[in-house]
Design an enzyme around this catalytic site. Structure first.
Site, PDB file in Angstrom:
ATOM      1  N   CYS A 127       7.567 -23.599 -36.013  1.00 45.39           N
ATOM      2  CA  CYS A 127       7.497 -23.792 -34.556  1.00 45.39           C
ATOM      3  C   CYS A 127       7.463 -25.265 -34.165  1.00 45.39           C
ATOM      4  CB  CYS A 127       6.267 -23.096 -33.988  1.00 45.39           C
ATOM      5  SG  CYS A 127       6.209 -21.355 -34.397  1.00 45.39           S
ATOM      6  N   HIS A 267       3.717 -25.789 -27.164  1.00 48.60           N
ATOM      7  CA  HIS A 267       4.280 -24.631 -27.857  1.00 48.60           C
ATOM      8  C   HIS A 267       3.810 -23.360 -27.142  1.00 48.60           C
ATOM      9  CE1 HIS A 267       5.789 -21.968 -30.776  1.00 48.60           C
ATOM     10  NE2 HIS A 267       4.641 -21.677 -31.343  1.00 48.60           N
ATOM     11  N   ASN A 297       6.898 -15.996 -27.959  1.00 50.80           N
ATOM     12  CA  ASN A 297       6.928 -17.135 -28.874  1.00 50.80           C
ATOM     13  C   ASN A 297       8.305 -17.160 -29.559  1.00 50.80           C
ATOM     14  OD1 ASN A 297       6.644 -18.960 -30.961  1.00 50.80           O
ATOM     15  ND2 ASN A 297       4.697 -18.130 -31.703  1.00 50.80           N
TER      16      ASN A 297
HETATM   17  O1  UT7 Z   1       3.699 -19.934 -33.369  1.00 51.07           O
HETATM   18  C1  UT7 Z   1       2.945 -20.274 -34.472  1.00 51.07           C
HETATM   19  C2  UT7 Z   1       1.532 -20.285 -34.185  1.00 51.07           C
HETATM   20  N1  UT7 Z   1       1.057 -18.964 -33.842  1.00 51.07           N
HETATM   21  C3  UT7 Z   1      -0.095 -18.892 -33.245  1.00 51.07           C
HETATM   22  O2  UT7 Z   1      -0.674 -19.897 -32.959  1.00 51.07           O
HETATM   23  C4  UT7 Z   1      -0.666 -17.540 -32.986  1.00 51.07           C
HETATM   24  C5  UT7 Z   1      -2.161 -17.635 -33.080  1.00 51.07           C
HETATM   25  N2  UT7 Z   1      -2.871 -16.363 -32.996  1.00 51.07           N
HETATM   26  C6  UT7 Z   1      -2.927 -15.629 -31.852  1.00 51.07           C
HETATM   27  O3  UT7 Z   1      -2.291 -15.924 -30.877  1.00 51.07           O
HETATM   28  C7  UT7 Z   1      -3.884 -14.476 -31.838  1.00 51.07           C
HETATM   29  O4  UT7 Z   1      -4.744 -14.542 -32.939  1.00 51.07           O
HETATM   30  C8  UT7 Z   1      -3.195 -13.075 -31.821  1.00 51.07           C
HETATM   31  C9  UT7 Z   1      -2.552 -12.835 -30.475  1.00 51.07           C
HETATM   32  C10 UT7 Z   1      -2.162 -12.999 -32.920  1.00 51.07           C
HETATM   33  C11 UT7 Z   1      -4.223 -11.970 -32.052  1.00 51.07           C
HETATM   34  O5  UT7 Z   1      -5.243 -12.066 -31.080  1.00 51.07           O
HETATM   35  P1  UT7 Z   1      -6.784 -12.018 -31.524  1.00 51.07           P
HETATM   36  O6  UT7 Z   1      -7.588 -12.037 -30.298  1.00 51.07           O
HETATM   37  O7  UT7 Z   1      -6.984 -13.146 -32.503  1.00 51.07           O
HETATM   38  O8  UT7 Z   1      -6.886 -10.618 -32.198  1.00 51.07           O
HETATM   39  P2  UT7 Z   1      -7.274 -10.248 -33.715  1.00 51.07           P
HETATM   40  O9  UT7 Z   1      -6.162 -10.571 -34.628  1.00 51.07           O
HETATM   41  O10 UT7 Z   1      -8.636 -10.823 -34.020  1.00 51.07           O
HETATM   42  O11 UT7 Z   1      -7.429  -8.679 -33.578  1.00 51.07           O
HETATM   43  C12 UT7 Z   1      -8.397  -8.085 -32.711  1.00 51.07           C
HETATM   44  C13 UT7 Z   1      -8.156  -6.600 -32.669  1.00 51.07           C
HETATM   45  C14 UT7 Z   1      -7.985  -5.980 -34.043  1.00 51.07           C
HETATM   46  O12 UT7 Z   1      -8.598  -4.689 -34.021  1.00 51.07           O
HETATM   47  P3  UT7 Z   1     -10.042  -4.461 -34.691  1.00 51.07           P
HETATM   48  O13 UT7 Z   1      -9.879  -4.865 -36.128  1.00 51.07           O
HETATM   49  O14 UT7 Z   1     -10.968  -5.364 -33.939  1.00 51.07           O
HETATM   50  O15 UT7 Z   1     -10.283  -3.026 -34.458  1.00 51.07           O
HETATM   51  C15 UT7 Z   1      -6.501  -5.814 -34.171  1.00 51.07           C
HETATM   52  O16 UT7 Z   1      -6.151  -4.759 -35.048  1.00 51.07           O
HETATM   53  O17 UT7 Z   1      -6.940  -6.318 -31.955  1.00 51.07           O
HETATM   54  C16 UT7 Z   1      -6.116  -5.475 -32.752  1.00 51.07           C
HETATM   55  N3  UT7 Z   1      -4.733  -5.750 -32.446  1.00 51.07           N
HETATM   56  C17 UT7 Z   1      -4.038  -5.097 -31.495  1.00 51.07           C
HETATM   57  N4  UT7 Z   1      -4.397  -4.121 -30.651  1.00 51.07           N
HETATM   58  C18 UT7 Z   1      -3.464  -3.681 -29.797  1.00 51.07           C
HETATM   59  C19 UT7 Z   1      -3.923  -6.669 -33.023  1.00 51.07           C
HETATM   60  N5  UT7 Z   1      -2.705  -6.619 -32.452  1.00 51.07           N
HETATM   61  C20 UT7 Z   1      -2.757  -5.652 -31.507  1.00 51.07           C
HETATM   62  C21 UT7 Z   1      -1.822  -5.139 -30.604  1.00 51.07           C
HETATM   63  N6  UT7 Z   1      -2.228  -4.157 -29.752  1.00 51.07           N
HETATM   64  N7  UT7 Z   1      -0.567  -5.602 -30.520  1.00 51.07           N
END
Ligand code: UT7
Length: 340
Positions: A127, A267, A297
């Site tokens: 990215c 970004h 993204n």
């Molecule tokens: O471009 C390169 C750089 N990329 C980035 O900088 C991306 C950085 N990361 C992020 O933007 C975020 O971490 C995400 C958007 C990817 C995820 O958000 P988060 O608030 O960090 O969620 P998480 O990964 O901690 O997951 C929280 C919960 C999990 O469920 P449990 O384990 O708490 O029951 C996931 O399974 O959300 C769940 N989850 C979803 N639920 C519904 C993860 N993806 C989804 C989804 N829909 N699409």
């Protein structure tokens, strides 16, 4: 882990010899909404919107490749700059979704736009690639190796997304953005750029298969190894820290304060990342160019598309200080300060 503070060297002294004289972008016409994703994986519009800010993204057609996205963005930038393709000395394409391993996507773009005299190569910095390519172009022009350079960030991420993985498939989209850089001694231009990387954290965000380390074979074809694997929460934390620290470094190099900036083009990974960066730099969020709600993204294309939108919608006036700040797999990050 915060990126280590790099010592100030001559490399980082302010320069104003290279200007962005034109920008362009291209987004495929197919829109994929959160409502459609609800039918593909266990997710909801509410989760995607509240956790990322993304409402929809664009998806390239089957026969539409990264080089097509890139060539369309390039044509728009050439027109915006008021030059002819034949004037371009060098084409640099930043991408992690090249049409093929060989030749470079830049060579394919060369043919598609008719930039007959250009030298061509691709770079890989995920990215962060567009700003890495801007800095390479700045160096070539400052050294008087080339005069007119086309820099493109282009990615067809839909080709490397695991459409069954809700952790990643809701985040990404396809698109391309381009800029034409040229020496303009009396104009405004790119003041300074900082690049950084931390390969020790490579496993946070990677496409492990499909290269020579893990070729895709009949035995592993069902393991989705040639798709994006991301540890989201950890990546998020590093993204905020790296973007804030690299922004501060580049502003320090340029002798500017965050409050001097008229526009910040970050970004486009997650609205919560952009909000956290705004808060840490003590800047209002409306000074940040945000279009991830419409495009998701798009990796190397994201900051380039946002730059073009800011340019075409008059977000930057001549003489304004503009900060571009990116973060991605590698890990990699970069910041540029431009006087528009
Ligand atoms: O471009 C390169 C750089 N990329 C980035 O900088 C991306 C950085 N990361 C992020 O933007 C975020 O971490 C995400 C958007 C990817 C995820 O958000 P988060 O608030 O960090 O969620 P998480 O990964 O901690 O997951 C929280 C919960 C999990 O469920 P449990 O384990 O708490 O029951 C996931 O399974 O959300 C769940 N989850 C979803 N639920 C519904 C993860 N993806 C989804 C989804 N829909 N699409």
């Amino acid at each position: 882990m915060t990126p280590p503070l790099q010592p100030r060297t001559r490399t980082h002294l302010p320069r104003r010899t290279v200007s962005i004289i034109g920008t362009g972008s291209y987004l495929p016409s197919r829109v994929l909404t959160n409502a459609e994703l609800e039918k593909m994986v266990e997710t909801s519009d509410e989760w995607i919107t509240s956790r990322t800010g993304i409402r929809e993204r664009r998806i390239a057609a089957d026969g539409e490749f990264t080089s097509d996205l890139a060539a369309n963005a390039a044509k728009a930038a050439i027109e915006n700059a008021g030059i002819r393709a034949e004037e371009i000395d060098l084409i640099i394409v930043a991408s992690i979704t090249s049409d093929m391993f060989m030749p470079s996507t830049a060579c394919i773009v060369q043919t598609k736009i008719g930039a007959k005299k250009a030298a061509c190569f691709d770079i890989s910095a995920a990215c962060s690639g567009f700003l890495y390519a801007i800095e390479i172009a700045q160096q070539f022009i400052t050294c008087q190796t080339f005069n007119t350079i086309l820099v493109i960030g282009a990615d067809k991420l839909s080709s490397i997304v695991d459409w069954k993985d809700r952790n990643t498939c809701v985040l990404f989209g396809d698109g391309a953005g381009a800029a034409i850089l040229r020496h303009r001694a009396h104009g405004h231009g790119v003041i300074t750029t900082r690049l950084g990387s931390n390969g020790e954290l490579a496993d946070l965000l990677q496409v492990p298969g499909g290269g020579c380390a893990i070729p895709i074979t009949a035995l592993n074809a069902d393991q989705n190894l040639a798709t994006i694997h991301m540890k989201g929460a950890e990546t998020f934390k590093h993204a905020v820290n790296a973007m804030v620290d690299s922004a501060r470094q580049v502003l320090d190099d340029a002798g500017l304060e965050p409050s001097d900036l008229a526009c910040i083009i970050p970004h486009q990974a997650n609205l919560r990342i952009i909000s956290a960066v705004a808060e840490r730099l003590e800047l209002p969020i409306d000074r940040f160019m945000v279009n991830l709600d419409r495009f998701g993204n798009t990796s190397a294309a994201a900051v380039a598309i946002a730059l073009d939108e800011a340019n075409r919608t008059g977000r930057m006036k001549v003489g304004d200080y503009v900060l571009l700040v990116v973060f991605g797999g590698g890990l990699t990050w970069a910041s540029s300060v431009i006087q528009w």
